[in-house]
Scaffold this motif. Structure first.
Motif, PDB file in Angstrom:
ATOM      1  N   UNK A  62       7.309 -10.829  18.432  1.00  0.00           N
ATOM      2  CA  UNK A  62       8.681 -10.352  18.461  1.00  0.00           C
ATOM      3  C   UNK A  62       9.579 -10.965  17.414  1.00  0.00           C
ATOM      4  N   UNK A  63       9.002 -11.527  16.342  1.00  0.00           N
ATOM      5  CA  UNK A  63       9.813 -12.172  15.305  1.00  0.00           C
ATOM      6  C   UNK A  63       9.775 -11.430  13.973  1.00  0.00           C
ATOM      7  N   UNK A  64       9.208 -10.220  13.968  1.00  0.00           N
ATOM      8  CA  UNK A  64       9.218  -9.437  12.737  1.00  0.00           C
ATOM      9  C   UNK A  64       7.997  -9.619  11.863  1.00  0.00           C
ATOM     10  N   UNK A  65       6.861  -9.994  12.463  1.00  0.00           N
ATOM     11  CA  UNK A  65       5.656 -10.224  11.662  1.00  0.00           C
ATOM     12  C   UNK A  65       5.171  -8.946  10.970  1.00  0.00           C
ATOM     13  N   UNK A  66       5.346  -7.796  11.627  1.00  0.00           N
ATOM     14  CA  UNK A  66       4.820  -6.557  11.063  1.00  0.00           C
ATOM     15  C   UNK A  66       5.397  -6.293   9.670  1.00  0.00           C
ATOM     16  N   UNK A  67       6.700  -6.370   9.541  1.00  0.00           N
ATOM     17  CA  UNK A  67       7.322  -6.186   8.222  1.00  0.00           C
ATOM     18  C   UNK A  67       6.879  -7.308   7.290  1.00  0.00           C
ATOM     19  N   UNK A  68       6.669  -8.500   7.858  1.00  0.00           N
ATOM     20  CA  UNK A  68       6.245  -9.643   7.057  1.00  0.00           C
ATOM     21  C   UNK A  68       4.914  -9.425   6.367  1.00  0.00           C
ATOM     22  N   UNK A  69       3.965  -8.724   7.002  1.00  0.00           N
ATOM     23  CA  UNK A  69       2.700  -8.484   6.302  1.00  0.00           C
ATOM     24  C   UNK A  69       2.642  -7.124   5.605  1.00  0.00           C
ATOM     25  N   UNK A  70       3.475  -6.172   6.036  1.00  0.00           N
ATOM     26  CA  UNK A  70       3.458  -4.864   5.376  1.00  0.00           C
ATOM     27  C   UNK A  70       4.040  -4.929   3.963  1.00  0.00           C
ATOM     28  N   UNK A  71       5.158  -5.624   3.813  1.00  0.00           N
ATOM     29  CA  UNK A  71       5.842  -5.597   2.515  1.00  0.00           C
ATOM     30  C   UNK A  71       4.990  -6.142   1.371  1.00  0.00           C
ATOM     31  N   UNK A  72       4.402  -7.344   1.481  1.00  0.00           N
ATOM     32  CA  UNK A  72       3.620  -7.830   0.339  1.00  0.00           C
ATOM     33  C   UNK A  72       2.376  -6.991   0.068  1.00  0.00           C
ATOM     34  N   UNK A  73       1.715  -6.522   1.127  1.00  0.00           N
ATOM     35  CA  UNK A  73       0.480  -5.754   0.909  1.00  0.00           C
ATOM     36  C   UNK A  73       0.771  -4.372   0.350  1.00  0.00           C
ATOM     37  N   UNK A  74       1.818  -3.734   0.832  1.00  0.00           N
ATOM     38  CA  UNK A  74       2.199  -2.425   0.289  1.00  0.00           C
ATOM     39  C   UNK A  74       2.655  -2.550  -1.161  1.00  0.00           C
ATOM     40  N   UNK A  75       3.413  -3.620  -1.436  1.00  0.00           N
ATOM     41  CA  UNK A  75       3.873  -3.824  -2.810  1.00  0.00           C
ATOM     42  C   UNK A  75       2.691  -4.033  -3.754  1.00  0.00           C
ATOM     43  N   UNK A  76       1.706  -4.806  -3.313  1.00  0.00           N
ATOM     44  CA  UNK A  76       0.513  -5.027  -4.145  1.00  0.00           C
ATOM     45  C   UNK A  76      -0.229  -3.723  -4.382  1.00  0.00           C
ATOM     46  N   UNK A  77      -0.312  -2.889  -3.351  1.00  0.00           N
ATOM     47  CA  UNK A  77      -0.995  -1.605  -3.493  1.00  0.00           C
ATOM     48  C   UNK A  77      -0.274  -0.718  -4.504  1.00  0.00           C
ATOM     49  N   UNK A  78       1.060  -0.707  -4.451  1.00  0.00           N
ATOM     50  CA  UNK A  78       1.835   0.161  -5.342  1.00  0.00           C
ATOM     51  C   UNK A  78       1.791  -0.303  -6.798  1.00  0.00           C
ATOM     52  N   UNK A  79       1.585  -1.592  -7.007  1.00  0.00           N
ATOM     53  CA  UNK A  79       1.614  -2.122  -8.379  1.00  0.00           C
ATOM     54  C   UNK A  79       0.226  -2.317  -8.976  1.00  0.00           C
ATOM     55  N   UNK A  80      -0.820  -1.985  -8.206  1.00  0.00           N
ATOM     56  CA  UNK A  80      -2.180  -2.160  -8.719  1.00  0.00           C
ATOM     57  C   UNK A  80      -2.739  -0.823  -9.180  1.00  0.00           C
ATOM     58  N   UNK A  81      -3.884  -0.888  -9.833  1.00  0.00           N
ATOM     59  CA  UNK A  81      -4.530   0.338 -10.306  1.00  0.00           C
ATOM     60  C   UNK A  81      -4.937   1.183  -9.112  1.00  0.00           C
ATOM     61  N   UNK A  82      -4.937   2.489  -9.319  1.00  0.00           N
ATOM     62  CA  UNK A  82      -5.155   3.417  -8.224  1.00  0.00           C
ATOM     63  C   UNK A  82      -6.553   3.345  -7.640  1.00  0.00           C
ATOM     64  N   UNK A  83      -6.607   3.627  -6.344  1.00  0.00           N
ATOM     65  CA  UNK A  83      -7.884   3.725  -5.647  1.00  0.00           C
ATOM     66  C   UNK A  83      -8.381   5.168  -5.710  1.00  0.00           C
ATOM     67  N   UNK A  84      -9.700   5.366  -5.647  1.00  0.00           N
ATOM     68  CA  UNK A  84     -10.217   6.738  -5.528  1.00  0.00           C
ATOM     69  C   UNK A  84      -9.661   7.386  -4.263  1.00  0.00           C
ATOM     70  N   UNK A  85      -9.460   8.699  -4.307  1.00  0.00           N
ATOM     71  CA  UNK A  85      -8.944   9.418  -3.157  1.00  0.00           C
ATOM     72  C   UNK A  85      -9.873   9.222  -1.954  1.00  0.00           C
ATOM     73  N   UNK A  86      -9.255   8.999  -0.786  1.00  0.00           N
ATOM     74  CA  UNK A  86     -10.027   8.847   0.436  1.00  0.00           C
ATOM     75  C   UNK A  86     -10.452   7.431   0.734  1.00  0.00           C
ATOM     76  N   UNK A  87     -10.170   6.502  -0.187  1.00  0.00           N
ATOM     77  CA  UNK A  87     -10.550   5.107   0.011  1.00  0.00           C
ATOM     78  C   UNK A  87      -9.417   4.316   0.659  1.00  0.00           C
TER      79      UNK A  87
END
Length: 547
Positions: A62-87
């Motif tokens: 109940x302290x906001x952990x979900x946003x705590x792990x979503x933001x860095x991982x989503x940001x890394x995904x958006x700034x890295x080279x693309x994955x093949x579709x479906x992966x």
């Protein structure tokens, strides 16, 4: 949790992360009404060496952990080279389907401003496997939120496992809960079926406590030298100590429902406008029974809900959303919401009967007093069950301050009338579940088989049963109660849809009294309303559903 205002002095606004987090993610947070970071979010976003670093993060639920792990991982995904579709790029493991859905909803909200959108899928039982797997295979699932058992089932198919061949991040959320719940073997199987840690994927473990089982699994998820972050002050007063906690000791199980009704009426009168309550039962069938009874008793006072494992997933999801949005109401629940789930503004938690241990008691109490709010808790125990208080003297539990015995006597006729409206099958399943649950605790309760059955039959009569409900002789044998006087033993024939019925139970089992125990109650011929066992569990083989 809402972060529209700073929770602590020195809390940083998300806008301070501009240039470090993608603008579209910041816009998603703004759309959610989130302006300031919680402590765990701030630590992860500002103290992690890089957003790709392995880490162990210790923080309360109940302290906001979900946003705590979503933001860095989503940001890394958006700034890295693309994955093949479906992966799949990001895999998040959660102990319950309700928490998995809650995480996926947060993910959808955080990524709402992205163009194109990122697909977040969920994997859990209780839905159509074939339908949901087709959506998964036909889609482009960059994020998957899963429960261990269901995901392991999917990864056993090599064709599905190939979709995880390029995984970038694995997150264990509520890691201690997952391992306490017996998921260790499933998690080890999952790790064997994913690319090896040497492939370079990031590991993140979020946990409130650090039991030995977590320490044992960490080297398989986190590489040596991982970062440890914690927001738990060892000198801080535990959240549960800030909750006013009481015990209500009743003479015997036959007094349960009149005293629970008296307690709920007392609490309702104290604060009818803020009457948002969770009542935990010992089993799913016990929860179904209480829901049936109190839906009648509180028909004109408060909205009544239930969440338990025998309900279909669609019903559980709808009920979760409705109770979250409700200003007031009573939720009867099993431990599917015992930990991790965040229901706003719960003012009171009631536990009816024995928790399995002190830790379960604490996690249930933790459904109230969240996000800085106050909360109260009451546990109802019989005289025999009151040993729990002596065995857990460290818990700050004091006697309930109001005298309820006279009220309980006065409402007995109302309770009896309400039970008359309950389906006999619901009563029968609750009776059998009560026996099965308490059989485990006969030593602590100082009971033998005969006295256990006597108490169970008292329970049955308090539910308005004219005689003890029939239990199939095979189930009696599995319980270790064969030959025990007082049992109504017979042969239960199952209908073709009894096992797969949704809601509180599908078709009622048919019962024929072929072999009534010679020491027990006489069952009388074929009749409805018996033990049924697992009818209505609603166990689909379901799995991955596109969000």
């Amino acid at each position: 949790m809402s972060t529209s205002t700073p929770l602590l002095e020195g809390a940083q606004p998300y806008s301070s992360m501009k240039g470090k987090l993608q603008d579209r993610l910041l816009q998603g947070l703004e759309g959610m009404g989130y302006q300031f970071m919680t402590p765990v979010q701030q630590k992860v976003l500002t103290e992690l060496p890089t957003f790709q670093s392995d880490c162990l993060v210790q923080a309360k639920t109940g302290t906001g952990k979900t946003i705590g792990f979503l933001l860095p991982t989503l940001n890394s995904l958006l700034t890295s080279s693309g994955l093949p579709k479906g992966q799949v790029a990001i895999l998040i493991l959660s102990p319950t389907r309700e928490l998995a859905l809650q995480i996926a909803k947060e993910c959808d909200s955080v990524t709402a401003q992205l163009q194109p959108r990122l697909e977040c899928h969920t994997a859990y039982g209780g839905t159509s496997k074939e339908r949901d797997l087709k959506k998964f295979l036909d889609g482009n699932p960059k994020i998957v939120v899963a429960t261990p058992g269901r995901l392991n089932d999917y990864l056993s198919d090599s064709y599905v496992a190939e979709k995880f061949a390029n995984i970038r991040t694995l997150i264990l959320d509520e890691a201690d809960t997952m391992l306490e719940a017996g998921f260790l073997n499933s998690i080890n199987d999952i790790l064997r079926r994913l690319p090896p840690k040497s492939a370079g994927w990031q590991g993140m473990c979020f946990s409130a406590t650090m039991p030995k089982k977590i320490v044992d699994v960490l080297p398989k998820v986190l590489k040596p030298g991982y970062t440890t972050l914690t927001t738990i002050d060892p000198n801080e007063t535990p959240t549960i100590d800030a909750v006013t906690q009481h015990s209500l000791i009743i003479p015997t199980v036959a007094d349960t429902y009149t005293n629970l009704y008296a307690l709920l009426l007392q609490e309702y009168e104290l604060s009818p406008q803020n009457f948002k309550v969770i009542v935990f039962g010992t089993t799913a069938n016990n929860v179904a029974l209480m829901h049936s009874v109190f839906s009648v008793l509180f028909e004109n006072k408060a909205q009544v809900f239930q969440l338990q494992s025998r309900l279909s997933q669609n019903i559980r999801t709808r009920t979760t959303n409705e109770y979250k949005a409700a200003q007031a109401g009573i939720m009867f629940a099993s431990d599917v919401i015992g930990r991790g789930m965040d229901f706003p503004n719960v003012s009171l938690v009631i536990q009816v009967g024995l928790p399995s241990n002190g830790e379960q008691y604490v996690h249930r109490v933790g459904r109230t007093a969240r996000a800085g709010n106050e909360g109260r808790a009451v546990i109802i125990l019989t005289q025999r069950e009151s040993y729990f208080l002596k065995a857990n003297k460290q818990l700050p539990i004091t006697p309930y301050p109001y005298q309820l015995s006279n009220v309980a006597v006065n409402v007995a006729s109302e309770v009896s009338t309400a039970f008359a409206n309950v389906d006999p099958t619901v009563k029968s399943k609750a009776y059998q579940a009560w026996l099965g649950f308490h059989k485990v605790y006969t030593k602590q309760l100082q009971l033998n088989n005969e006295s256990l059955v006597e108490l169970a039959n008292e329970h049955a009569f308090s539910m308005g049963c004219p005689e003890p409900p029939m239990i199939d002789k095979q189930i009696v044998g599995k319980m270790g109660l064969r030959g025990t006087p007082g049992l109504n033993v017979g042969h239960v024939e199952r209908t073709s849809h009894g096992r797969r019925g949704g809601g509180q139970g599908g078709g009622a089992p048919k019962q024929r009294d072929h072999s009534v125990d010679k020491n027990g109650m006489n069952g009388g011929g074929a009749r409805r309303g018996g033990g049924g066992g697992r009818g209505g569990r609603g166990r689909g083989r379901g799995g991955i559903s596109k969000r």
